[in-house]
Design an enzyme around this catalytic site. Structure first.
Site, PDB file in Angstrom:
ATOM      1  CB  THR A  89       6.661 -10.522   6.322  1.00 44.14           C
ATOM      2  OG1 THR A  89       5.941  -9.385   5.824  1.00 44.14           O
ATOM      3  CG2 THR A  89       7.134 -10.227   7.738  1.00 44.14           C
ATOM      4  CG  ASN A  90       8.535  -6.538   2.986  1.00 43.53           C
ATOM      5  OD1 ASN A  90       7.881  -5.580   3.370  1.00 43.53           O
ATOM      6  ND2 ASN A  90       8.195  -7.249   1.917  1.00 43.53           N
ATOM      7  NE  ARG A  91      13.930  -3.957   8.918  1.00 40.25           N
ATOM      8  CZ  ARG A  91      14.094  -4.457  10.134  1.00 40.25           C
ATOM      9  NH1 ARG A  91      13.177  -4.262  11.047  1.00 40.25           N
ATOM     10  NH2 ARG A  91      15.171  -5.148  10.427  1.00 40.25           N
ATOM     11  CB  SER A  92       6.347  -2.769   3.327  1.00 43.27           C
ATOM     12  OG  SER A  92       5.267  -1.973   2.918  1.00 43.27           O
ATOM     13  CB  ALA A  97       7.341  -3.980  -0.057  1.00 41.74           C
TER      14      ALA A  97
END
Ligand code: CTP
Length: 398
Positions: A207-210, A274
């Protein structure tokens, strides 16, 4: 939106009056000039000095007070909004009949400003066919109504509606009702927000930090401007914005499917999500054990949603993308605007303090297809959302 504007806050006599104090406070903090009008019943629950201290203005309790001779007419015509919270069954009945036997009902009979009621009463009173018929008639006359909701009443827990909506919900409805209608009113706006998650195995994800905050603020602000808003949200812990239909997705593929479905009816798409750009090519359906040693994983690219759904865009609809970059943000953003065939791109630099993921502020540059470039100062994501929607409205007007 409230700075320098007048709001009439009518308060009728129910225990929910204690929440009206918060409403008066929030509106005043937002810059509104709030004139509180208490019915006789309301004054039994909360005294005038409380509202006077919260609003810094005199409170009106009767038609016969010196100095208020004509204000029962003027106040309901000069205000951006007449909000009645709580609106009791009795107040609603008097208003429906056109009874004008105190300051508040007299003002309501003469009001030309938008009116919003927040009903609060016992659940039997609310369910009574007379109350229901009254509310139907008021709605047909253009009166806005928020709530009531289910939850604890003064008499104890109830499964049926009667409880006044919470101040934050009422304030969002007040903003929508009190705003002058602009180009977004009645438009269909689709917003995507948050990260996506791609499975490595049944336990782990890429996943990502959004955080989703930027997209949520855009959805909230668009709804307050009168739009019909759908928010397609990846995994986030944020509370759903008032009035907005939220569709939950997990993977980039699911996000793409939802965008594809919603886009065909949309006037505006704001692609603030994102999405993960890569996903494991062969996710395992068993948990990968640590004892298996070093993990090497092949990743495949996901589709670019803005490009893959291009065929679903309605002619004349406005497409907004984001570009979160690290270094040389403006040039990269300009290239993305062209490549993704956008009307507007919101560019920011992830490495700049106070901008980017998981903070409440952002510093962005807005770039439109005509080449106009607007550098915005560091501000809250809600303020950035307003600036983005101003640009969307200008594009809709073109
Ligand atoms: N976006 C998209 N589909 C993806 C990835 C991104 O539609 N699979 C959208 C984002 O929601 C955003 C815009 O495209 O509005 C730009 O996202 P960004 O991640 O900056 O662009 P990428 O296309 O991933 O470009 P790169 O990673 O090469 O910078």
């Amino acid at each position: 939106m409230w700075a320098g504007r007048r709001v009439v806050l009518g308060v009728s006599g129910g225990i929910a009056c204690y929440k009206s104090c918060t409403i008066a406070r929030r509106l005043t903090e937002a810059g509104a000039q709030v004139d509180v009008i208490l019915t006789r019943g309301a004054a039994e629950f909360v005294g005038r000095p409380t509202f006077e201290a919260l609003t810094g203005r005199p409170v009106i309790g009767s038609l016969w007070e010196p100095g208020t001779a004509l204000s029962h007419v003027r106040l309901g015509q000069d205000a951006a909004l007449v909000l009645v919270a709580p609106a009791t069954a009795h107040l609603i009945a008097r208003m429906t009949q056109g009874v004008a036997d105190d300051f508040l009902t007299t003002l309501l009979l003469a009001a030309t400003s938008p009116v919003l009621l927040a009903p609060a009463m016992n659940d039997e009173m609310y369910a009574h066919p007379q109350t229901q018929a009254n509310l139907t008639r008021l709605r047909a006359r253009g009166v806005n109504v928020v709530g009531p909701e289910t939850g604890a009443l003064a008499e104890g827990p109830s499964e049926r509606p009667g409880r006044m909506s919470e101040p934050e919900t009422i304030l969002a409805h007040a903003a929508r009702a009190g705003r002058t209608k602009g180009p977004l009113a009645g438009r269909r706006v689709v917003v995507s927000a948050g990260p996506t998650r791609e499975s490595i195995d049944p336990i782990r994800v890429v996943t990502n930090r959004s955080s989703g905050k930027m997209g949520y603020r855009v959805a909230e602000a668009a709804w307050e401007r009168g739009a019909d808003v759908v928010l397609i949200a990846g995994p986030t812990a944020l509370p759903p914005p008032v009035g907005v239909r939220v569709l939950r997705v997990e993977t980039t593929k699911q996000l793409e499917e939802s965008v594809r479905t919603e886009l065909s009816g949309a006037d505006v798409l704001v692609m603030a999500a994102a999405p993960a750009d890569f996903r494991p090519s062969e996710p395992s359906n068993q948990k990968r054990a640590r004892s298996d040693g070093v993990l090497t994983m092949a990743m495949e690219p996901t589709d670019d949603i803005l490009s893959a759904t291009r065929a679903q865009r309605r002619p004349g609809s406005i497409m907004v993308g984001f570009a979160l970059e690290t270094g040389d943000a403006l040039a990269k953003g300009r290239a993305k605007l062209e490549r993704k065939e956008l009307d507007l791109i919101v560019i920011n630099d992830a490495l700049e303090p106070g901008a980017g993921f998981d903070v409440d502020t952002n510093r962005v540059v807005l770039l439109d297809r005509q080449g106009a470039e607007r550098v915005l100062p560091l501000q809250s994501k809600r303020e950035v959302a307003e600036a983005i929607l101003d640009a969307v409205e200008r594009a809709l007007d073109r």
